[in-house]
Design a protein around this motif. Sequence first.
Motif, PDB file in Angstrom:
ATOM      1  N   TRP A 177       0.659  -0.923  -0.051  1.00 36.71           N
ATOM      2  CA  TRP A 177      -0.154   0.051   0.023  1.00 36.71           C
ATOM      3  C   TRP A 177       0.834   1.195   0.174  1.00 36.71           C
ATOM      4  N   MET A 178       0.478   2.172  -0.970  1.00 41.23           N
ATOM      5  CA  MET A 178       1.262   3.425  -0.871  1.00 41.23           C
ATOM      6  C   MET A 178       2.631   3.202  -1.705  1.00 41.23           C
ATOM      7  N   GLY A 179       2.972   2.030  -2.101  1.00 45.08           N
ATOM      8  CA  GLY A 179       4.369   1.626  -2.679  1.00 45.08           C
ATOM      9  C   GLY A 179       3.842   1.776  -4.233  1.00 45.08           C
ATOM     10  N   SER A 180       4.687   0.878  -4.996  1.00 44.76           N
ATOM     11  CA  SER A 180       4.747   0.598  -6.556  1.00 44.76           C
ATOM     12  C   SER A 180       4.942  -0.781  -6.816  1.00 44.76           C
ATOM     13  N   ILE A 221      -5.153   6.423 -20.987  1.00 40.96           N
ATOM     14  CA  ILE A 221      -5.559   5.719 -19.776  1.00 40.96           C
ATOM     15  C   ILE A 221      -7.013   5.830 -19.527  1.00 40.96           C
ATOM     16  N   LEU A 222      -7.871   4.843 -19.674  1.00 46.33           N
ATOM     17  CA  LEU A 222      -9.169   4.914 -19.766  1.00 46.33           C
ATOM     18  C   LEU A 222      -9.975   4.866 -18.504  1.00 46.33           C
ATOM     19  N   LEU A 223      -9.369   4.521 -17.276  1.00 47.88           N
ATOM     20  CA  LEU A 223      -9.857   4.542 -15.967  1.00 47.88           C
ATOM     21  C   LEU A 223      -9.323   5.731 -15.022  1.00 47.88           C
ATOM     22  N   SER A 224     -10.112   6.677 -14.626  1.00 43.68           N
ATOM     23  CA  SER A 224      -9.900   7.854 -14.129  1.00 43.68           C
ATOM     24  C   SER A 224      -8.925   7.808 -12.880  1.00 43.68           C
ATOM     25  N   LYS A 225      -9.399   6.741 -12.101  1.00 40.10           N
ATOM     26  CA  LYS A 225      -8.752   6.350 -10.813  1.00 40.10           C
ATOM     27  C   LYS A 225      -7.114   5.877 -10.797  1.00 40.10           C
ATOM     28  N   PHE A 226      -6.782   5.573 -12.177  1.00 39.04           N
ATOM     29  CA  PHE A 226      -5.442   5.232 -12.462  1.00 39.04           C
ATOM     30  C   PHE A 226      -4.622   6.134 -13.195  1.00 39.04           C
ATOM     31  N   ARG A 227      -5.389   7.449 -13.632  1.00 36.65           N
ATOM     32  CA  ARG A 227      -4.604   8.324 -14.211  1.00 36.65           C
ATOM     33  C   ARG A 227      -3.531   8.934 -13.329  1.00 36.65           C
ATOM     34  N   GLY A 228      -2.263   9.066 -13.901  1.00 38.11           N
ATOM     35  CA  GLY A 228      -1.215   9.554 -13.406  1.00 38.11           C
ATOM     36  C   GLY A 228      -0.463   8.516 -12.559  1.00 38.11           C
ATOM     37  N   ARG A 229      -0.945   7.320 -12.522  1.00 35.40           N
ATOM     38  CA  ARG A 229      -0.365   6.225 -11.628  1.00 35.40           C
ATOM     39  C   ARG A 229       0.136   5.001 -12.330  1.00 35.40           C
ATOM     40  N   VAL A 230      -0.436   4.889 -13.574  1.00 31.05           N
ATOM     41  CA  VAL A 230      -0.019   3.903 -14.304  1.00 31.05           C
ATOM     42  C   VAL A 230       0.738   4.168 -15.603  1.00 31.05           C
ATOM     43  N   ILE A 239       2.246   0.119 -11.837  1.00 30.21           N
ATOM     44  CA  ILE A 239       1.420   0.884 -10.798  1.00 30.21           C
ATOM     45  C   ILE A 239       2.026   1.633  -9.831  1.00 30.21           C
ATOM     46  N   GLU A 240       1.862   2.820  -9.556  1.00 28.50           N
ATOM     47  CA  GLU A 240       2.266   3.572  -8.494  1.00 28.50           C
ATOM     48  C   GLU A 240       1.450   4.113  -7.623  1.00 28.50           C
ATOM     49  N   ASN A 241       1.699   4.555  -6.517  1.00 23.71           N
ATOM     50  CA  ASN A 241       0.824   4.824  -5.294  1.00 23.71           C
ATOM     51  C   ASN A 241      -0.333   4.016  -4.960  1.00 23.71           C
ATOM     52  N   LEU A 242       0.178   2.555  -4.818  1.00 20.02           N
ATOM     53  CA  LEU A 242      -1.089   1.657  -4.786  1.00 20.02           C
ATOM     54  C   LEU A 242      -2.107   2.134  -3.879  1.00 20.02           C
ATOM     55  N   GLU A 243      -3.130   1.469  -4.361  1.00 19.90           N
ATOM     56  CA  GLU A 243      -4.302   1.806  -3.244  1.00 19.90           C
ATOM     57  C   GLU A 243      -4.910   0.301  -2.826  1.00 19.90           C
ATOM     58  N   MET A 244      -5.582   0.138  -1.740  1.00 15.15           N
ATOM     59  CA  MET A 244      -6.187  -1.138  -1.196  1.00 15.15           C
ATOM     60  C   MET A 244      -6.961  -1.733  -2.504  1.00 15.15           C
ATOM     61  N   THR A 246      -2.579 -12.025 -10.941  1.00 17.72           N
ATOM     62  CA  THR A 246      -3.225 -11.636  -9.746  1.00 17.72           C
ATOM     63  C   THR A 246      -2.449 -10.369  -9.045  1.00 17.72           C
ATOM     64  N   VAL A 247      -3.220  -9.169  -8.746  1.00 18.76           N
ATOM     65  CA  VAL A 247      -2.253  -8.478  -7.968  1.00 18.76           C
ATOM     66  C   VAL A 247      -3.092  -8.307  -6.478  1.00 18.76           C
ATOM     67  N   LYS A 248      -2.261  -8.408  -5.473  1.00 17.73           N
ATOM     68  CA  LYS A 248      -2.508  -8.328  -4.245  1.00 17.73           C
ATOM     69  C   LYS A 248      -1.830  -7.084  -3.565  1.00 17.73           C
ATOM     70  N   VAL A 249      -2.711  -6.061  -3.261  1.00 16.93           N
ATOM     71  CA  VAL A 249      -2.061  -4.893  -2.139  1.00 16.93           C
ATOM     72  C   VAL A 249      -2.205  -5.356  -1.017  1.00 16.93           C
ATOM     73  N   VAL A 250      -1.034  -5.191  -0.163  1.00 16.24           N
ATOM     74  CA  VAL A 250      -0.858  -5.410   1.149  1.00 16.24           C
ATOM     75  C   VAL A 250      -0.669  -4.247   2.111  1.00 16.24           C
ATOM     76  N   LYS A 251      -1.189  -4.040   3.114  1.00 17.91           N
ATOM     77  CA  LYS A 251      -0.454  -3.202   4.175  1.00 17.91           C
ATOM     78  C   LYS A 251       0.582  -3.928   4.911  1.00 17.91           C
ATOM     79  N   VAL A 252       1.729  -3.151   4.935  1.00 22.23           N
ATOM     80  CA  VAL A 252       2.804  -3.734   5.887  1.00 22.23           C
ATOM     81  C   VAL A 252       2.685  -3.302   7.319  1.00 22.23           C
TER      82      VAL A 252
END
Length: 196
Positions: free
Chosen positions: A15-18, A59-68, A82-87, A114-120
Amino acid sequence: ALLDLSGVHQVTGTWMGSTTVPCTYVPSEGFTEQTLSWIVEQDSSISTIFRRDDSGDHILLSKFRGRVSVPKNSPGNASLLIENLEMPDSGHYTCQVIWRSTDNSLVTREVTTTVKVVKVAATKPIIRAGELGLTVAAGAGTSLTCEASGSPPISYRWFRSGPAGRAVFLSSGAELAWPSLRPSDSGTYFCEAENR
């Protein structure tokens, strides 16, 4: 010529990483990349995040703009960064490449990861205790270093015990140094370590 995409089954990101979702192929003669798409499946909804075609990158999905992003000018590398990963970024990511061959037929390949986002788990700083009762000759130089284990980033602050038990802030940073000690430097010093 056998065109094939290679990727991995699963990628874990913090989370928050890339993280990079790998997707590569060996370019072969007679085939040119027409379109490259990244499609994500989350909670049984499927949407295209990224598409590269003759008109450029979209980039067709706005929530990924500036992050992929996908590497430019490196043929055969279609990996998605993918940067600034969100849960909610967890999901199944499909890399789809369509090539056009010299006889104008189209070849499509895809690979799903499969991408898994984890909180450290953040661990609070633990300071390694220093020596007590350090004796140094006047005029000599010395330094005290504060060392803590725990989740980075860790910031440090040094204090000196003042009159009536009050702490006097000296400096921020892991090291407190004296180029030349004076008798008035005698006293008790302590360090504070802090992370998120």
